[in-house]
Design a protein around this motif. Structure first.
Motif, PDB file in Angstrom:
ATOM      1  N   HIS A 194      -4.362   5.399   3.766  1.00  0.00           N
ATOM      2  CA  HIS A 194      -2.533   4.546   3.838  1.00  0.00           C
ATOM      3  C   HIS A 194      -0.987   6.124   3.155  1.00  0.00           C
ATOM      4  O   HIS A 194      -1.477   5.214   1.944  1.00  0.00           O
ATOM      5  N   GLY A 251      -4.337  -5.067   2.167  1.00  0.00           N
ATOM      6  CA  GLY A 251      -5.998  -4.570   2.516  1.00  0.00           C
ATOM      7  C   GLY A 251      -7.016  -5.958   3.181  1.00  0.00           C
ATOM      8  O   GLY A 251      -6.065  -7.373   3.541  1.00  0.00           O
ATOM      9  N   HIS A 272      -6.927   0.598   0.523  1.00  0.00           N
ATOM     10  CA  HIS A 272      -5.289   0.465   0.342  1.00  0.00           C
ATOM     11  C   HIS A 272      -4.525   1.509  -0.279  1.00  0.00           C
ATOM     12  O   HIS A 272      -3.948   0.834  -1.636  1.00  0.00           O
TER      13      HIS A 272
END
Ligand code: DXP
Ligand SMILES: NCC(=O)COP(=O)(O)O
Length: 247
Positions: free
Chosen positions: A196, A109, A158
């Motif tokens: 993600h 991130g 993330h």
């Protein structure tokens, strides 16, 4: 604190453009994918205009801006070039992401805590155009608290480490990290999104976390679309996350 079961699906169309760029053709068109995704139930369309232009191009964003029925989530690195482009486009949502030219995909991130003044200035500048600014960060308390301090209304956690985990212990640890991150983000008063590496086989556990506003998913959808079509791939994913969120 929001703990509703409502969860949105943001469809990332970057990798439709990856296929087009591989041959420099006019097809497949990510714009068509975006419109199909909307018809199949996407709540928004995510695009990442990378500095190296490996997939999405300016043209895609300009056309999408005119034709989207839902809303655009524009992912960008924190550079002057991207800031100026965002000011021209004025997307509904902007997600600030870390970017390094050589990376295969977004690794980790944004380090908000390590560059608060720079990110705060970017958030302030982009908020002035009416965009909701989100920060793509690891599910780490330090980064979440810093995100609130710099004035971002939203974060995207993330989920790559969770998606890449191989053993059951590792999967459980990474999932717990996301659960704790969501809780922390909500406590800080932030809108919490995630994404993600999410796939049909790993998305349900994340969709079941109460309080997540939106999941952004791309690569797995594009891959599955080869076999079932883009609308089918999006509809399957949407059904999966809505069912998981209900439990
Ligand atoms: C920030 C993010 O997670 C997505 O935009 C992702 O980066 C798209 O795929 P690539 O990383 O392969 O460009
Ligand atoms: N921000 C994450 C995203 O948009 C989609 O990532 P992926 O599903 O392509 O890995």
């Amino acid at each position: 604190m929001t703990t509703s079961n409502r969860i949105l699906l943001g469809v990332n169309i970057d990798h439709v453009a990856t296929l087009r760029q591989a041959r420099g053709t006019r097809y497949p068109d990510p714009v068509k994918a975006a419109l199909d995704a909307e018809e199949a139930g996407a709540d928004g369309i995510t695009v990442h205009l990378r500095e190296d232009r490996r997939h999405i191009q300016e043209r895609d964003i300009l056309v999408l801006k005119d034709v989207l029925q839902t809303r655009m989530n524009f992912e960008m690195g924190v550079t002057e070039e991207m800031m100026a482009f965002a000011e021209r486009i004025r997307p509904a949502h902007i997600c600030l992401v870390p970017e390094t030219r050589q990376e295969l995909t977004t690794e980790g991130g944004l380090d908000v805590a390590g560059q608060e003044a720079r990110i705060k200035a970017a958030v302030e500048r982009l908020s002035k155009i009416g965009s909701e600014v989100s920060l793509f960060i690891d599910a780490d308390e330090r980064q979440i608290e810093a995100s609130r301090r710099v004035g971002a209304p939203a974060i995207e956690l993330h989920t790559g480490r969770y998606a890449d985990a191989t053993t059951p212990t590792e999967v459980a640890e990474e999932l717990q990290r996301i659960i704790d991150g969501v809780k922390c983000g909500l406590n800080e008063g932030l809108i919490v999104n995630a994404g993600h590496g999410l796939h049909y086989h790993n998305v349900e556990a994340v969709a079941a976390i109460k309080g997540i506003n939106e999941l952004n998913i791309g690569h797995a959808l594009v891959a599955h679309a080869l076999f079932v079509g883009f609308k089918g791939a999006v509809a399957e994913m949407k059904a999966l996350i809505l069912a998981a969120a209900k439990h």
